[in-house]
Structure formats: structure tokens, C-alpha cells
Design a protein around this motif. Structure first.
Motif, PDB file in Angstrom:
ATOM      1  N   GLU A 181      -0.960   6.783   1.308  1.00  0.00           N
ATOM      2  CA  GLU A 181      -2.360   7.095   1.578  1.00  0.00           C
ATOM      3  C   GLU A 181      -3.174   5.838   1.873  1.00  0.00           C
ATOM      4  N   ARG A 219      -3.584   3.295   0.033  1.00  0.00           N
ATOM      5  CA  ARG A 219      -4.236   2.742  -1.163  1.00  0.00           C
ATOM      6  C   ARG A 219      -3.439   1.522  -1.633  1.00  0.00           C
ATOM      7  N   LYS A 258       0.840  -1.191   0.000  1.00  0.00           N
ATOM      8  CA  LYS A 258       0.000   0.000   0.000  1.00  0.00           C
ATOM      9  C   LYS A 258       0.876   1.242   0.000  1.00  0.00           C
ATOM     10  N   THR A 278     -10.120   1.270  -5.406  1.00  0.00           N
ATOM     11  CA  THR A 278      -8.984   1.879  -4.705  1.00  0.00           C
ATOM     12  C   THR A 278      -7.648   1.322  -5.183  1.00  0.00           C
ATOM     13  N   SER A 279      -7.644   0.237  -5.955  1.00  0.00           N
ATOM     14  CA  SER A 279      -6.410  -0.381  -6.432  1.00  0.00           C
ATOM     15  C   SER A 279      -5.776   0.499  -7.505  1.00  0.00           C
ATOM     16  N   ARG A 280      -4.534   0.878  -7.288  1.00  0.00           N
ATOM     17  CA  ARG A 280      -3.869   1.791  -8.218  1.00  0.00           C
ATOM     18  C   ARG A 280      -3.569   1.111  -9.555  1.00  0.00           C
TER      19      ARG A 280
END
Length: 709
Positions: A479, A481, A476, A489-491
Motif C-alpha cells: 500500500e 506505506r 514500503k 504512515t510509518s508502520r
């Protein structure tokens, strides 16, 4: 004189201290085995002879050739009966009715009526034929005698001999007598040899039809080695498929079951035939029994493919020659043709061969790509062969992340602008930031397209191999994420989704390779965003649906039936970029394999076409404080001059957090006063390498002096 006693054998028992006498125990010999009865020995001998392979082979041969003659007689009798009666027409009527084709049934019924009328006419003629024949014989005999006598008269006048009048008639009588003597001589042997000749003719008919049980046929035929696919074999295979409605319909059709079949066409290393199923039989009933159908055709399961063409209630069978799919295909044209070039927009990559043996070429223009399959089946090789072809187009840019990190993509050093190699979470973070930088580049192009609808951009191919590592990454950011996962929310997931949604319009494309797909390591929205979906061998039908989609699997695509380890490099492809036979949703491709040495050679050809690209190896793991001037020099690399917009893109990939939002103003601010300010070349703003090197040298000297103070 005393005598010396020589003991030839040493005592075996240990010596004892006492002088007690040794007691010997006499063990009687075992009684001899009773003799084996004669009938047992005879039975064993008979069993050995009967079960010997030579005996079995001889028995098969005797039974086979006997049944050839017997069944040949049945075939000849059947053909004769068909020729003399309306049985053939009646079978065709039943066939048409079973297939639900009433028009064909009516046509065959009309033919049957015409046949019966003609047969009745012939039979009525036979009532009058004896009288007509007698009259004809009498008239013919009289005319013949008259002609012979007239010929004799002419001869008598010519020879001045009245006896020549009967000479022609006498010669004719002698000729008839000679024929009678010949018949008398030949008749006896003919009666003896005739049955044998007839038997030989019947045997020939049965042999050509292989009219004998399976167990009596030769070993190579029983094993299906080299057995050609004929209409009768296909009909029998369908009849024995275990579908009651199909079996009953074929029985009603009789031998005319072959009317279900279209022409058997040679297709590559096998044959292809369309089968129109009778009413009441659905195509999925045949598709679900692929293995049994293959065994009925004396083939392995992987040698029979069932697809659905455009025609209703029809299946298309492709049957390979026995063992043909186990033979390797030839090398890639990329390796054999050094003059081969690529064109991203109009060209097609030579990927391999389809099952027909034709070249399988695929267009990569504005198509996102997904290749999946079990581990060690050739996924990376199939993916990088496309990249090697496209690298021969100097306009194409590559950003590459190899999350396996064993060197499969090292040839991209000098071709790709970005190259990430490694399986750790840090490498996933770098790959995610690379994908997010591609999203920024996509957005920049979209904004430019809004101001200039005719704007053209170089193609950017973002490659992530072993993408399941990225989706499963637990790391993560600051932030909180997650980098991996399949939520909003997955980058990484969101970056890929954004590229799938809008990247095609401005030639920013996503290529991903992943293995053993599940909903966790290959989310539904990601796999459905790819225009070209290909799959190697998989474990289950559910995985096949994940890889290719329901439409392709329902249309006959079955990567789960490929053999792991044996069908390496064999892909089932669903894409509009490759030529797929009409009515089918997928095509099976046997891809060319390009080894590491050949890949390096191809990479050198690609580098020769490009202008000194410096690949950025992303190593920004510890987020250290950046030196903007040094990073700019790294982005420029060995090029003489680089466009400022390209420098900005390379900086954004190098350190997205630091340079991701940089503009030309930020770049100019850093370079102002250094002597390496951007300048115009051919009407476009560039940064010169030599000026930057001098500025960097002055910067280092200044930094060193400050440090010494």
C-alpha cells in the motif's frame, strides 16, 4: 737472478689504454676545530647540573621543608591571633553575610560581644592582680615558714634535739638551691636546643597542612595520586573555579569558606559532599565548569560528578578515589548465584553498581525501556542482562528482534516465542510485523479487560535491538506505506507508539536498544514514551538530552562526558524503577558484563524452568502460499498440548497477513475432520501435539497420493 715484486694492495683505479702519467691531487687536511672556550664548557656544565632531575628534586625538597617551617609559623601565629582576638568571630560574621544568612551573622555578633566583654573583664582584673599577687606571695611565704617551723618543733620534741627546729626550713632552702643549680646547668643547652625544637614544631604544623607551593610538593602529591579530599582542598578548588562572585565570596569568608561545605562522607570508591553556594552564584555555573573543578581537585573529569540535591542553591559533589573508576566491578549475581530467581512484578534485576559501590537494582514491572549510546559501548550487553534475569520468571513471554544479526541474542532460542536475527530490510519487515502482532495482542487483552476487569495476562516483552535500523528502513509495503520513518504512515513507528500508549496497562512492554541517537533514527515521541531511559557514552549534550530528557540533563546527567571505549558498560539512568538519591534526576550505574558463555548457561537455567517453548524463527520473506495445518503444527512445536489462544498468537506472529485476524472459529474450521480438533484439558481448550502429528501425516499421505495421480 731476478727479484719478484709482490703487490700487497690491488689497484683501485681502472686500467687505461694510454700510458699517460697519473696526476695526483693533494687535498690538504681540514684545519682543526678551534678549542671550546673554558667559559662555554663551564656554562654547559653548570646548565647540566642545574637542569638535572636530581638537582630539581633536591631544590624542591629544600624549598618545601623551608616553607613548611615558615608557613607553619604563620599558621601558629594565625591561630594564636584568633585565640587572643575576635578575628575568628569577625570572619564568621563576614561568611554568614556573604552567604546571605543574617540569622547566623547575628548569632556570631552576639558571641563576639560576649568574647569582648570577657576579655575586658580579664584586662581589668590584671590592674589589681599585682597587688593581689604580692599579698598572696607574702601570706603564702609566711604560712609556709610557720608550717615548716611548727614541723621542726615537733621534730625537736620527738628527737630531744633543739637544733631540729630549723631542719625542715633548712631542707627546703637546700631543695630550692638544687633546683637553681639544675636550671643553671640546663639553661645553656636549652637556649641552644630550644630554637631547633620550636622550628621542628613549626615544621610539623606546616607539613601536616602541606603549606608549600604546588611545584615544591612531592611528585605523587602534585599528580594527585592518593591525595585525600579535605575541606580546604574543596574550598580552594571552588575559589579557583573562575566564577567571580564565588571567588569574592570565599575571599571575604577567609578560612571560614569551609562553612559552605556539609560533612564529607565516604561514598563507595570516593567521597561525597554538599556545597551550599553563596548568594549570587547559581548551580549551573558550577556544573558548567566540571572539568576545571576536577582538575582543581587533582582528578580527571570522569572522576567528578556534580548533581543537584533538594536543598536550594546547593550542588552535590561526588569525587572518586584516583583511578578507582578504571577498576572493573565484580561479576553479576546471576552468574555467581545459581539459586537466584526472578519475579516480574515484585523483583528487581541486579544490573550493576552505582558510584557509591552499592548494588544497583532496577524494577522492570510495567515499564517500557530505552537504552542508547555510541556503538560498541555495551548497549546490547546491558539490555540482554535484564532479559536474562527476567527469563528466570517462567511467566514472562519474549518476542525478540535482533537487527544486528551477529548472534548476540541467539541464547533466546528456546526462551523467546519469536526470534528474528538479521540487519536486512526483510528482517525489519518481520520485526515490524512482530510489533504489530504485539499491538493486536494488546488490543485483545484490552477487550478482555473490559469484559473482565480482574483479568490477568502473562507479561509480554517485545525486544528490538538496534532499533535505529527499523526507523531508518526505506522499504514500503504493497500500500506504499513505509516501514521506517517517524510519520503517522510509518508502520514500525506507529506500532511502537501504540504499545507505549496502552501496552503498560496489560503488561505488553517495549524494550528498545539503539545507537547514536538523532531525531531521524530515534523519533521524539518514541524516546519520550519509555519509562526507563538509560544512556551509555554519547558525543554531544544534545544527544544526551535526546536519550534522557531535559530534566535529567539539567539535573546533572552527562552521558556525553563518559569516555568512549574506557567507560564501557557505564550507564546514566533516569527511571523511577531504580533507587535514585533524593533530589537527583538520574543515577550512574556501572553494569555487570555477562559474556556469551555465561549467557548460554543462564539461558539453559531459564529453559529448564519453562515448558518446552518452541521459538518461531520468522522466515516468511517471499509470502508463499501457506499450509495452515503445517503452520499449526509448527506453532504447537514440541509441547504436548498448547492452549488454542497461544496457538493463535504464534500463528499471528508467524504470518500476520495470513493469520493476523484468525479467531478460534477459523482454527476450528481448519482442524475439523482431521482428528486433531481442539479439546478441553483442565477446563481450557487446547490442541494436542500427537493428534496433530497424526493428522499432518494423513494430510501428507493424501497430498502425496493426489500428486502421484
Amino acid at each position: 737472478m731476478s727479484e719478484n715484486v709482490v703487490h700487497l694492495h690491488k689497484p683501485t683505479d681502472p686500467p687505461t689504454d694510454d700510458a699517460a702519467p697519473t696526476v695526483l691531487t693533494v687535498v690538504p687536511d681540514a684545519p682543526p676545530a678551534p678549542p671550546v672556550p673554558l667559559w662555554v664548557r663551564s656554562g654547559r656544565a653548570v646548565k647540566t647540573v642545574v637542569t638535572h632531575e636530581t638537582t630539581k628534586t633536591t631544590a624542591r625538597a629544600v624549598a618545601r621543608h623551608s616553607l613548611y617551617a615558615f608557613n607553619g609559623g604563620r599558621i601558629v601565629a594565625r591561630r594564636t591571633w584568633d585565640g587572643k582576638t575576635g578575628a575568628r568571630y569577625e570572619r564568621m560574621i563576614r561568611t554568614a553575610e556573604a552567604a546571605g544568612n543574617l540569622e547566623a551573622a547575628e548569632e556570631w555578633e552576639e558571641r563576639l560581644q560576649r568574647f569582648r566583654a570577657a576579655r575586658h573583664h580579664r584586662r581589668m582584673d590584671l590592674l589589681h592582680s599585682p597587688v593581689e599577687a604580692a599579698k598572696g606571695i607574702a601570706v603564702g611565704t609566711g604560712v609556709s615558714i610557720g608550717v615548716l617551723v611548727a614541723l621542726g618543733v615537733v621534730m625537736a620534741i620527738n628527737n630531744h634535739d633543739v637544733t631540729d627546729v630549723i631542719t625542715p626550713l633548712k631542707a627546703t632552702i637546700e631543695f630550692i638551691a638544687l633546683l637553681i643549680r639544675i636550671v643553671q646547668v640546663v639553661w645553656g643547652p636549652a637556649l641552644t636546643i630550644g630554637p631547633f625544637l620550636a622550628l621542628l614544631a613549626l615544621w610539623t604544623v606546616g607539613s601536616k597542612q602541606q603549606a608549600a607551593p604546588q611545584w615544591a610538593l612531592p611528585a605523587n602529591v602534585r599528580n594527585g595520586e592518593g591525595e585525600p579530599i579535605t575541606p580546604s582542598i574543596v574550598v580552594k578548588a571552588l575559589r579557583d573555579l573562575g566564577v567571580p562572585a564565588l571567588r569574592n565570596a570565599i575571599k571575604e569568608m577567609g578560612d571560614a569558606g569551609a562553612s559552605m561545605l556539609g560533612p564529607i562522607r565516604i561514598a563507595g570508591c570516593g567521597v561525597e559532599v554538599d556545597v551550599t553556594l553563596p548568594s549570587g552564584v547559581s548551580t549551573n555555573e558550577v556544573q558548567g565548569k566540571r572539568r576545571k573543578l576536577a582538575e582543581n581537585l587533582t582528578r580527571h573529569e570522569h572522576e567528578v560528578f556534580i548533581t543537584i540535591p533538594t536543598a536550594a542553591r546547593t550542588v552535590r559533589l561526588w569525587v572518586a578515589d584516583s583511578g578507582a573508576l578504571d577498576e572493573p566491578i565484580g561479576p553479576s549475581p546471576l552468574v555467581t548465584d545459581e539459586t537466584l530467581t526472578a519475579n516480574y512484578k515484585t523483583g528487581k534485576a541486579p544490573w550493576g553498581q552505582d558510584l557509591r559501590g552499592d548494588a544497583a537494582q532496577i524494577s522492570l514491572f510495567q515499564r517500557h525501556l530505552l537504552i542508547t549510546g555510541l556503538s560498541n559501548q555495551g548497549k546490547t550487553a546491558a539490555l540482554r542482562s535484564l532479559a536474562l534475569w527476567l527469563a528466570l520468571d517462567r511467566s514472562v513471554q519474549f518476542w525478540t528482534a535482533d537487527l544486528k544479526g551477529v548472534g548476540d541474542w541467539r541464547f533466546m532460542d528456546g526462551i523467546a516465542d519469536v526470534l528474528i536475527q538479521g540487519p536486512t530490510d526483510d528482517h525489519v519487515i518481520q520485526a515490524t510485523e512482530m510489533a504489530e502482532a504485539a499491538v493486536d495482542e494488546m488490543n485483545r487483552r484490552l477487550q478482555a479487560r473490559q469484559s473482565d476487569p480482574n483479568a490477568v495476562f502473562p507479561p509480554l516483552i517485545v525486544i528490538v535491538d538496534e532499533a535505529q535500523v527499523a526507523f531508518m528502513c526505506p522499504a514500503k509495503d504493497e500500500e506504499n506505506r513505509p516501514y521506517g520513518g517517524s510519520k503517522a504512515t510509518s508502520r514500525y513507528f506507529m506500532a511502537v507508539r501504540k504499545i507505549h500508549n496502552q501496552g503498560r496497562a496489560v503488561d505488553v512492554l517495549m524494550w528498545q536498544g539503539t545507537q547514536d541517537p538523532t531525531n531521524d533514527n530515534l523519533p521524539k515521541l518514541v524516546r519520550e514514551g519509555a519509562h526507563t531511559r538509560a544512556s551509555l557514552a554519547l558525543g554531544t549534550e544534545q544527544q544526551a538530552r535526546m536519550a534522557l530528557g531535559d530534566k535529567a540533563v539539567d539535573g546533572g546527567a552527562a552521558p556525553n562526558l563518559l569516555r568512549p571505549g574506557l567507560d564501557k558498560g557505564t550507564l546514566v539512568v533516569a527511571s523511577d524503577g531504580i533507587t535514585i538519591p533524593a533530589g537527583q534526576a538520574s543515577i550512574t550505574v556501572r553494569t555487570h558484563y555477562i559474556d556469551d558463555d555465561a549467557a548460554e548457561a543462564l539461558a539453559e537455567r531459564a529453559k529448564a524452568l519453562r515448558n518446552g517453548i518452541t521459538t518461531l524463527h520468522v522466515v516468511d520473506n517471499d509470502r508463499e502460499v501457506r499450509d495452515p495445518l503445517a503452520d499449526i503444527a509448527s506453532a504447537v512445536g514440541t509441547d504436548t498440548r498448547v492452549l488454542t489462544q497461544d496457538v493463535l498468537k504464534r500463528l499471528a506472529v508467524l504470518a500476520p497477513d495470513t493469520y493476523g485476524k484468525w479467531s478460534f472459529i477459523d482454527l476450528k474450521r481448519v482442524l475439523d475432520g482431521t482428528g486433531a480438533e481442539p479439546y478441553k484439558s483442565d477446563g481450557r481448550m487446547v490442541i494436542g501435539r500427537d493428534r496433530l502429528a497424526r493428522a499432518l501425516a494423513d494430510h501428507d499421505e493424501t497430498g502425496s497420493a493426489s500428486a502421484s495421480e
